[in-house]
Design a protein around this motif. Structure first.
Motif: not given
Length: 272
Positions: A199, A202-203, A249, A253
């Motif tokens: 996570s 990438s996020l 996470v 998100a």
């Protein structure tokens, strides 16, 4: 909240998330730009084969995971360059092979493997001084290398073919950055687990890309997003006694969703 700083484990966890945020921003921006998000998952799951072999042989699982991680990262480059295999296909090969070998060796290991869940889910609050020293050294090496080859790294990330035509050391950059990804994964997988590691690579970068389109701003903004989200998650997990990785996470998100919604709203308002 200040009373938490009286505990050594909390201070060490805080230092760890700062280092992780910086390193994941540098590495994550590279793999996002090269459209190689899956490589972090592939190397991470390839590490599972090293962990299983380490437990089976009775040697350091981390050391064996490092061997598998570096070997698989180089293997992806070799398969894609020497054997004309697409990079996503090469990643799928090392992903499947690592998981299969890990499952086999864990099954063959006598007794119960007690630390396996720690590698899968991690616990940032268990970070030790030796972990911080190792990750600190890695962070310094990574930043020095990026500062030295910044233009070449960005060129290879954006357009590998153009970098080749321009005479840049494409192979050296590709192999070195891939090995850096592998080392970062090995150093952090036990601390934050597979879920949070993938996570953080990438996020934050995907969220930063919503408003920024140049390499350096994306890297800086993603580092800030990771840092703020990780610190917030660390405090919230300590207060509510919930898993830190899951909270971070969810925050990451949430940040991505908010940036995407805000960008759509701004676009809609401009049309009117």
């Amino acid at each position: 909240m200040m009373q938490y700083f009286e505990y050594g484990f909390f201070t060490q966890a805080l230092i760890a998330v700062v280092l992780l945020s910086i390193c994941s921003a540098v590495i994550g921006t590279y793999i996002i730009t090269r459209r190689l998000v899956a490589i972090s998952g592939g190397i991470t799951h390839a590490c599972f084969g090293g962990l299983g072999l380490g437990y089976f042989l009775g040697v350091s699982p981390v050391a064996m995971a490092a061997v598998f991680a570096i070997g698989s990262s180089i293997g992806v480059e070799v398969l894609s360059r020497r054997f004309s295999l697409r990079e996503d296909s090469a990643i799928a090969v090392v992903w499947a092979l690592g998981m299969a070998l890990g499952t086999l060796f864990v099954f063959m290991t006598p007794g119960y493997v007690p630390e396996l869940n720690a590698f899968l889910f991690g616990n940032i609050l268990t970070v030790s001084s030796s972990d911080l020293y190792a990750f600190g050294i890695f962070a310094v090496v990574l930043l020095l290398f990026f500062g030295w080859k910044q233009r070449s790294i960005m060129s290879v990330a954006f357009d590998r073919d153009f970098a080749v035509v321009s005479g840049l050391p494409v192979r050296f950059i590709s192999y070195t950055m891939t090995v850096m990804v592998a080392i970062c994964i090995v150093l952090t997988i036990r601390l934050v687990g597979i879920m949070l590691l993938m996570s953080m690579m990438s996020l934050p970068m995907i969220a930063a890309e919503v408003y920024f389109h140049r390499y350096t701003p994306i890297m800086i903004v993603s580092a800030l997003i990771s840092l703020v989200s990780s610190i917030a998650g660390l405090f919230l997990s300590t207060i509510f006694d919930v898993p830190c990785s899951a909270i971070i996470v969810l925050i990451l998100a949430g940040v991505f969703i908010l940036t995407k919604i805000s960008a759509l709203l701004i676009k809609a308002l401009r049309k009117h």
